[in-house]
Design a protein around this motif. Structure first.
Motif, mmCIF file in Angstrom:
data_model
loop_
_atom_site.group_PDB
_atom_site.id
_atom_site.type_symbol
_atom_site.label_atom_id
_atom_site.label_comp_id
_atom_site.label_asym_id
_atom_site.label_seq_id
_atom_site.Cartn_x
_atom_site.Cartn_y
_atom_site.Cartn_z
ATOM 1 N N LEU A 9 0.836 -1.208 0.000
ATOM 2 C CA LEU A 9 0.000 0.000 0.000
ATOM 3 C C LEU A 9 0.864 1.249 0.000
ATOM 4 C CD1 LEU A 9 -2.856 -0.866 2.536
ATOM 5 C CD2 LEU A 9 -3.058 -0.626 0.047
ATOM 6 N N ASP A 10 1.907 1.255 0.825
ATOM 7 C CA ASP A 10 2.779 2.427 0.904
ATOM 8 C C ASP A 10 3.401 2.733 -0.454
ATOM 9 O OD1 ASP A 10 4.028 4.418 2.776
ATOM 10 O OD2 ASP A 10 5.841 3.507 1.929
ATOM 11 N N ALA A 11 3.878 1.709 -1.142
ATOM 12 C CA ALA A 11 4.474 1.908 -2.469
ATOM 13 C C ALA A 11 3.431 2.436 -3.452
ATOM 14 C CB ALA A 11 5.077 0.605 -2.977
ATOM 15 N N MET A 12 2.203 1.891 -3.385
ATOM 16 C CA MET A 12 1.137 2.345 -4.273
ATOM 17 C C MET A 12 0.781 3.806 -3.980
ATOM 18 S SD MET A 12 -2.702 0.773 -4.707
ATOM 19 C CE MET A 12 -3.213 1.267 -3.056
ATOM 20 N N PHE A 13 0.645 4.148 -2.698
ATOM 21 C CA PHE A 13 0.276 5.514 -2.324
ATOM 22 C C PHE A 13 1.337 6.526 -2.749
ATOM 23 C CE2 PHE A 13 -2.164 3.734 1.589
ATOM 24 C CZ PHE A 13 -3.258 3.427 0.798
ATOM 25 N N ARG A 14 2.595 6.134 -2.742
ATOM 26 C CA ARG A 14 3.685 7.076 -3.026
ATOM 27 C C ARG A 14 4.093 7.122 -4.503
ATOM 28 N NH1 ARG A 14 5.672 8.862 1.850
ATOM 29 N NH2 ARG A 14 5.087 7.581 3.630
#
Length: 150
Positions: A9-14
């Motif tokens: 999720l963090d990679a997708m959000f950033r």
């Protein structure tokens, strides 16, 4: 939340999006919350020389997007209302923080506040998200206990 799913999720959000082009970035998030910071330049000024309200909206919307999708459930905006409280000067950072107010199986509400470094409110938003039955990365990757609770 399992670490590998949080990392995904963090990679997708950033990744990508309008942030790099307009000068804003995600600075932190947790389930039901997100913080996005804007470092405004003259390129995003309105005709009075302050940050364009549409840009402030995009920063708030980015925080809302992360906050409502932060449980892993695919969410989409239903509505957003805005109140512009004070002008945001070019060159002065603006922080948009989205905080979950309520959440049910299908609908969640958020309050997003855009503030200056001294805490002065630039704008605040009331946003509602529809929580679909889909899950980022596929439902089967999420533990049943997590899906049931979120």
């Amino acid at each position: 939340m399992p670490a590998e799913l949080r990392d995904g999720l963090d990679a997708m959000f950033r990744s990508g999006g309008l942030g790099p082009m307009l000068g804003f970035r995600l600075t932190g998030w947790a389930p039901g919350r997100a913080v996005v910071e804007l470092c405004p330049t003259a390129e995003i000024a309105n005709i009075t020389g302050s940050v364009h309200g549409g840009v402030l909206y995009m920063v708030a919307d980015a925080a809302f997007e992360v906050a409502c999708n932060s449980y892993g459930r695919v969410c989409v905006a239903l509505d957003v209302s805005v109140h512009h409280a004070s002008a945001a000067p070019i060159g002065q950072p603006v922080v948009a923080e989205a905080i979950e107010v309520s959440r049910s199986a299908r609908v969640a509400s958020y309050r997003i506040t855009a503030t200056a470094p001294d805490g002065e409110v630039r704008a605040w938003y009331q946003a509602t998200a529809y929580r679909t039955s889909g899950w980022h990365f596929g439902q089967d990757r999420w533990p049943e206990a997590w899906r049931s609770a979120h």
